[in-house]
Write a protein that holds these residues in place. Structure first.
Motif, PDB file in Angstrom:
ATOM      1  N   ASP A 110       0.835  -1.198   0.000  1.00 24.54           N
ATOM      2  CA  ASP A 110       0.000   0.000   0.000  1.00 24.54           C
ATOM      3  C   ASP A 110       0.875   1.255   0.000  1.00 24.54           C
ATOM      4  N   PHE A 111       0.261   2.394  -0.290  1.00 20.23           N
ATOM      5  CA  PHE A 111       0.975   3.663  -0.369  1.00 20.23           C
ATOM      6  C   PHE A 111       0.697   4.517   0.849  1.00 20.23           C
ATOM      7  N   ILE A 112       1.724   5.283   1.281  1.00 21.51           N
ATOM      8  CA  ILE A 112       1.572   6.267   2.359  1.00 21.51           C
ATOM      9  C   ILE A 112       2.247   7.562   1.925  1.00 21.51           C
ATOM     10  N   PRO A 136      14.218   5.074   0.141  1.00 17.41           N
ATOM     11  CA  PRO A 136      14.464   5.996   1.252  1.00 17.41           C
ATOM     12  C   PRO A 136      13.687   7.307   1.144  1.00 17.41           C
ATOM     13  N   LEU A 137      13.494   7.933   2.301  1.00 16.77           N
ATOM     14  CA  LEU A 137      12.858   9.252   2.361  1.00 16.77           C
ATOM     15  C   LEU A 137      13.672  10.260   1.555  1.00 16.77           C
ATOM     16  N   LEU A 138      12.994  11.121   0.825  1.00 19.66           N
ATOM     17  CA  LEU A 138      13.675  12.153   0.044  1.00 19.66           C
ATOM     18  C   LEU A 138      13.852  13.445   0.835  1.00 19.66           C
ATOM     19  N   THR A 139      13.087  13.570   1.920  1.00 23.19           N
ATOM     20  CA  THR A 139      13.200  14.732   2.803  1.00 23.19           C
ATOM     21  C   THR A 139      13.076  14.259   4.247  1.00 23.19           C
ATOM     22  N   ASP A 140      13.497  15.104   5.181  1.00 24.10           N
ATOM     23  CA  ASP A 140      13.313  14.795   6.595  1.00 24.10           C
ATOM     24  C   ASP A 140      11.824  14.772   6.912  1.00 24.10           C
ATOM     25  N   ILE A 141      11.430  13.894   7.831  1.00 24.07           N
ATOM     26  CA  ILE A 141      10.046  13.825   8.305  1.00 24.07           C
ATOM     27  C   ILE A 141      10.063  14.145   9.801  1.00 24.07           C
ATOM     28  N   ALA A 142       9.314  15.142  10.208  1.00 23.83           N
ATOM     29  CA  ALA A 142       9.274  15.560  11.611  1.00 23.83           C
ATOM     30  C   ALA A 142       8.413  14.621  12.447  1.00 23.83           C
ATOM     31  N   ALA A 143       8.673  14.604  13.746  1.00 17.67           N
ATOM     32  CA  ALA A 143       7.824  13.854  14.674  1.00 17.67           C
ATOM     33  C   ALA A 143       6.444  14.494  14.696  1.00 17.67           C
ATOM     34  N   GLY A 144       5.404  13.684  14.745  1.00 20.06           N
ATOM     35  CA  GLY A 144       4.042  14.180  14.838  1.00 20.06           C
ATOM     36  C   GLY A 144       3.399  14.554  13.516  1.00 20.06           C
ATOM     37  N   GLU A 145       4.079  14.294  12.393  1.00 22.64           N
ATOM     38  CA  GLU A 145       3.457  14.593  11.093  1.00 22.64           C
ATOM     39  C   GLU A 145       2.306  13.635  10.825  1.00 22.64           C
ATOM     40  N   SER A 146       1.286  14.142  10.158  1.00 24.80           N
ATOM     41  CA  SER A 146       0.150  13.303   9.773  1.00 24.80           C
ATOM     42  C   SER A 146       0.588  12.313   8.706  1.00 24.80           C
ATOM     43  N   VAL A 147       0.004  11.113   8.773  1.00 24.85           N
ATOM     44  CA  VAL A 147       0.284  10.065   7.797  1.00 24.85           C
ATOM     45  C   VAL A 147      -0.974   9.855   6.972  1.00 24.85           C
ATOM     46  N   TYR A 148      -0.842   9.957   5.657  1.00 23.09           N
ATOM     47  CA  TYR A 148      -1.953   9.684   4.745  1.00 23.09           C
ATOM     48  C   TYR A 148      -1.736   8.284   4.183  1.00 23.09           C
ATOM     49  N   TYR A 149      -2.810   7.515   4.084  1.00 25.98           N
ATOM     50  CA  TYR A 149      -2.698   6.113   3.711  1.00 25.98           C
ATOM     51  C   TYR A 149      -3.743   5.754   2.662  1.00 25.98           C
ATOM     52  N   GLY A 150      -3.361   4.885   1.732  1.00 29.21           N
ATOM     53  CA  GLY A 150      -4.308   4.343   0.763  1.00 29.21           C
ATOM     54  C   GLY A 150      -4.976   5.404  -0.078  1.00 29.21           C
ATOM     55  N   LYS A 151      -6.305   5.488   0.012  1.00 27.59           N
ATOM     56  CA  LYS A 151      -7.082   6.413  -0.827  1.00 27.59           C
ATOM     57  C   LYS A 151      -6.773   7.878  -0.540  1.00 27.59           C
ATOM     58  N   ASN A 152      -6.153   8.171   0.600  1.00 24.55           N
ATOM     59  CA  ASN A 152      -5.832   9.554   0.960  1.00 24.55           C
ATOM     60  C   ASN A 152      -4.487  10.033   0.404  1.00 24.55           C
TER      61      ASN A 152
END
Length: 185
Positions: A110-112, A136-152
């Protein structure tokens, strides 16, 4: 502007990586190239009536090939549904494992996407609260960022290539459109 992905019946998603490898031989030297991985979506309509084909063909032309960048809603159904999840810790650029605070389920394949980035990622493995990505991540991801999954998940794309049916003006009643889209940041 959201691309009319719902008009297409077939979708193929391919992750494209910049890998440098020596010519085929028993032992090979391999290295990651300097270009970031990206996704390509190949979309095909069914045979659609001419009165639907012409406006859709014009809509695809309206994206002006590689000039326009637009949003494509994830066309692949996800195994599970999750909303309101967040990253646990700061994850630096180059990391493939992400800690996510979630109560539902995630599935490999699945995609996120993360709220601080327009890049879509594919899940390779799920282990407890950790998710491993296919690249790998292309940018830094901060703590507490929202995660979008699947259809989102929304891919940011441009048109890379288009193929349309040859139309016999006097007898055509149907048409097919093939479009290749490539991810943009």
């Amino acid at each position: 502007m959201i691309f009319p992905v719902d008009k297409f019946a077939k979708v193929e998603i391919e992750q494209r990586n910049d890998i440098r490898a020596s010519k085929e031989r028993l032992t090979r030297n391999r290295a990651r190239g300097t270009k970031s991985p990206y996704f390509a979506l190949m979309l095909t309509t069914p045979s659609i009536p001419y009165n639907e084909y012409i406006p859709l063909s014009a809509a695809v032309d309206g994206y002006e090939g590689a000039l326009e960048i637009f949003v494509v809603q994830n066309p692949i159904p996800s195994i599970y549904e999750n909303e309101n999840d967040n990253t646990i810790d700061f994850e630096p650029k180059g990391s493939k494992t992400i800690g996510i605070d979630y109560t539902g389920n995630y599935s490999a394949g699945d995609f996120i996407q993360f709220s601080g980035s327009t890049k879509a990622y594919r899940i390779m493995e799920v282990d407890g609260q950790s998710i491993t990505l296919t690249h790998p991540l292309l940018t830094d991801i901060a703590a507490g960022e929202s995660v979008y999954y699947g259809k989102n998940v929304q891919f940011q794309m441009c048109v890379n290539d288009t193929h349309t049916t040859t139309i016999d003006v006097k007898q055509s009643k149907f048409g097919i459109i093939d479009v290749e889209l490539i991810e943009q940041l």
